[in-house]
Scaffold this motif. Structure first.
Motif, mmCIF file in Angstrom:
data_model
loop_
_atom_site.group_PDB
_atom_site.id
_atom_site.type_symbol
_atom_site.label_atom_id
_atom_site.label_comp_id
_atom_site.label_asym_id
_atom_site.label_seq_id
_atom_site.Cartn_x
_atom_site.Cartn_y
_atom_site.Cartn_z
ATOM 1 N N ALA A 270 18.446 78.983 8.273
ATOM 2 C CA ALA A 270 19.425 80.093 7.848
ATOM 3 C C ALA A 270 20.632 80.112 8.952
ATOM 4 O O ALA A 270 21.755 80.265 8.445
ATOM 5 C CB ALA A 270 18.831 81.338 7.758
ATOM 6 N N HIS A 271 20.363 79.907 10.057
ATOM 7 C CA HIS A 271 21.420 79.731 11.119
ATOM 8 C C HIS A 271 22.205 78.573 11.008
ATOM 9 O O HIS A 271 23.470 78.664 11.028
ATOM 10 C CB HIS A 271 20.662 79.823 12.496
ATOM 11 N N ALA A 272 21.738 77.539 10.659
ATOM 12 C CA ALA A 272 22.415 76.235 10.423
ATOM 13 C C ALA A 272 23.313 76.377 9.171
ATOM 14 O O ALA A 272 24.397 75.909 8.991
ATOM 15 C CB ALA A 272 21.552 75.196 10.181
ATOM 16 N N ALA A 273 22.742 76.998 8.210
ATOM 17 C CA ALA A 273 23.594 77.041 6.866
ATOM 18 C C ALA A 273 24.860 78.077 7.072
ATOM 19 O O ALA A 273 25.843 77.931 6.570
ATOM 20 C CB ALA A 273 22.621 77.773 5.698
ATOM 21 N N ARG A 274 24.601 79.142 7.730
ATOM 22 C CA ARG A 274 25.558 80.181 8.315
ATOM 23 C C ARG A 274 26.716 79.358 8.935
ATOM 24 O O ARG A 274 27.932 79.699 8.991
ATOM 25 C CB ARG A 274 25.177 81.220 8.932
ATOM 26 N N ALA A 281 34.607 77.084 6.070
ATOM 27 C CA ALA A 281 35.829 78.127 5.658
ATOM 28 C C ALA A 281 36.926 77.839 6.719
ATOM 29 O O ALA A 281 38.038 77.944 6.574
ATOM 30 C CB ALA A 281 35.273 79.398 6.157
ATOM 31 N N ARG A 282 36.529 77.568 7.886
ATOM 32 C CA ARG A 282 37.751 77.271 8.842
ATOM 33 C C ARG A 282 38.521 75.886 8.780
ATOM 34 O O ARG A 282 39.680 75.750 8.623
ATOM 35 C CB ARG A 282 36.869 77.042 10.295
ATOM 36 N N LEU A 283 37.719 74.791 8.075
ATOM 37 C CA LEU A 283 38.316 73.685 7.553
ATOM 38 C C LEU A 283 39.192 73.998 6.545
ATOM 39 O O LEU A 283 40.382 73.434 6.314
ATOM 40 C CB LEU A 283 37.318 72.872 6.993
ATOM 41 N N ALA A 284 38.934 74.949 5.486
ATOM 42 C CA ALA A 284 39.684 75.375 4.016
ATOM 43 C C ALA A 284 40.852 75.966 4.715
ATOM 44 O O ALA A 284 42.002 75.778 4.273
ATOM 45 C CB ALA A 284 38.760 76.098 3.301
ATOM 46 N N ASP A 285 40.770 77.017 5.796
ATOM 47 C CA ASP A 285 41.863 77.676 6.210
ATOM 48 C C ASP A 285 42.957 76.580 7.119
ATOM 49 O O ASP A 285 44.121 76.738 6.572
ATOM 50 C CB ASP A 285 41.505 78.504 7.319
#
Length: 357
Positions: A270-274, A281-285
Motif C-alpha cells: 500500500a505504501h509503495a503504491a501510494r 503525478a509529479r512526472l505528469a505535472d
C-alpha cells in the motif's frame, strides 16, 4: 433440592437477575442444540431432519437467530420491561445470541467457512459471550467496578488503566487475556507487560528493529503458545467438531491461499503504491509544465499563443500515421528540387511520378 431452590430464590430471583439467568440458559441451550444438529447433519444420520431448504434454498440458522433477537429486543421495549414478559424475552434473546454467534465466522468472512479453520472464530465468539454473561450474572461488571460503590477518582483511575492495558493486550495478539481482562482487573495488566505474539500488530510495529526481542517472542511462541493452541484446538474439536481437512491441491485451499496472499500483498504494497502514484503525478505535472513552456517559446505565425496551427498539426499527424502504416512518401519537383507533396488523404496511396530527362 430444597437447598438449591432456596439458593436460586436468594441469589437470582431476589437479586432481580432472573432475566439475565434465563438469557444465559437460552444462550447455552441454543448453542448446544444447534451444534448437535449440525454434527448430526454432517454425519448424515437418517433419523435427523436435516437442513431447512424450502424450494432448494438453504436457510442458515443465523436467520432464525436474528428473528429471536428481534423478538426479545423489541418485546422488552414494547412491554416496558415488566414481569413476566421480561423473563420470556430474556430467554428469547439468549436463544438468538446462541444461533447468531454460532455463525459468527460466516458473517465475518462473508463465506461459508463453518467447517473450516476460519470457522473456529464462531466458537471463540460463543465462549466469550457465555463467559461475559456468566461474569455479569455472578456480580462482575466491566473494568472491575462493583455495583453500589460511590464514584471516586481512585476507581476511575483503576478503570482507565485497566482499559488501556486491555487495549495493549489485544494489540499484542492475546485475545482471550485482553477480553477477560475487561471483566477481571489485573489479568490484562499481565498481558500488557509480557511479550507480544510474533504475528501481532505490536510485534510488527515494535520488534522490527529489535531482533533479540523478536527472537524471544518466537521462542516463547514455539514453547508455550503452541501447547496452549493444541489444547484449545482439542477442546474446540470436542465441543464443536473437527474442521474439514482440505488437501493442499484442493480448489478451496487455493482460493483461501490466494485471498490471504492478496490481502498480505495489498497490506505490504500500500505504501509503495501510494509512493508510485505520487511520483507519476509529479512526472505528469512536469510534462505539462514542459509542454506549456515549449508552446510559449515557439509562438504561432499569426501571433496566437499556440505553437502550431491546426493545419500544421494535422499534417504532422498524417505523416506519423503514414510512417506507422508503412506507406511510401510522395515527392514532387519544386523550384528547389525534390519536395514533399502533401497527401490529400492518409489512407490513399499515391504514386511517385517519374522524372523524364
Amino acid at each position: 433440592m430444597t437447598t438449591l431452590l432456596d439458593s436460586y430464590r436468594e441469589h437470582i430471583v431476589d437479586a432481580h437477575k432472573q432475566p439475565l439467568f434465563l438469557l444465559l440458559v437460552g444462550f447455552i441451550t441454543s448453542f448446544v442444540f444447534i451444534r448437535f444438529s449440525v454434527r448430526m447433519i454432517r454425519a448424515q444420520v437418517r433419523w435427523w431432519p436435516g437442513n431447512v431448504t424450502p424450494g432448494g434454498l438453504h436457510i442458515h440458522h443465523m436467520v432464525f437467530g436474528l428473528g429471536f433477537l428481534l423478538l426479545g429486543g423489541i418485546g422488552v421495549f414494547a412491554t416496558y420491561g415488566g414481569q413476566p414478559w421480561m423473563d420470556w424475552f430474556g430467554l428469547a434473546f439468549g436463544i438468538g445470541c446462541g444461533l447468531v454467534l454460532d455463525e459468527f465466522a460466516l458473517i465475518l468472512h462473508l463465506d461459508d467457512v463453518y467447517w473450516s479453520e476460519q470457522g473456529r472464530k464462531s466458537v471463540d465468539a460463543v465462549i466469550f459471550g457465555i463467559l461475559f454473561t456468566a461474569l455479569l450474572l455472578i456480580g462482575y461488571v466491566p473494568f472491575g467496578a462493583l455495583p453500589g460503590e460511590e464514584t471516586r477518582w481512585g476507581l476511575i483511575t483503576v478503570i482507565s488503566v485497566n482499559a488501556l492495558a486491555s487495549v495493549i493486550t489485544l494489540i499484542k495478539g492475546k485475545m482471550w487475556t485482553g477480553l477477560l481482562g475487561i471483566m477481571v482487573p489485573g489479568l490484562s495488566w499481565i498481558g500488557a507487560i509480557r511479550l507480544a505474539r510474533p504475528s501481532s500488530p505490536w510485534a510488527r510495529w515494535r520488534y522490527t528493529t529489535r531482533p533479540r526481542r523478536r527472537a524471544r517472542a518466537l521462542r516463547r511462541e514455539r514453547l508455550l503458545h503452541r501447547r496452549a493452541d493444541r489444547a484449545r484446538t482439542w477442546l474446540f474439536d470436542l465441543i464443536a467438531g473437527a474442521p474439514d481437512k482440505v488437501p493442499a491441491n484442493h480448489p478451496a485451499a487455493h482460493r483461501v491461499a490466494e485471498r490471504m496472499a492478496a490481502r498480505a500483498t495489498a497490506h505490504l504494497d500500500a505504501h509503495a503504491a501510494r509512493a508510485l502514484a505520487r511520483r507519476q503525478a509529479r512526472l505528469a505535472d512536469r510534462r505539462t509544465a514542459a509542454a506549456a513552456g515549449a508552446t510559449a517559446k515557439f509562438p504561432a505565425a499569426d501571433g496566437s499563443a499556440h505553437g502550431a496551427g491546426p493545419g500544421r498539426s494535422h499534417r504532422a499527424q498524417q505523416r506519423r500515421r503514414t510512417v506507422r502504416a508503412g506507406r511510401s512518401r510522395t515527392y514532387a519537383i519544386g523550384p528547389t528540387g525534390l519536395e514533399r507533396r502533401p497527401e490529400r488523404h492518409p489512407r490513399l496511396r499515391t504514386h511517385t511520378p517519374r522524372i523524364h530527362r
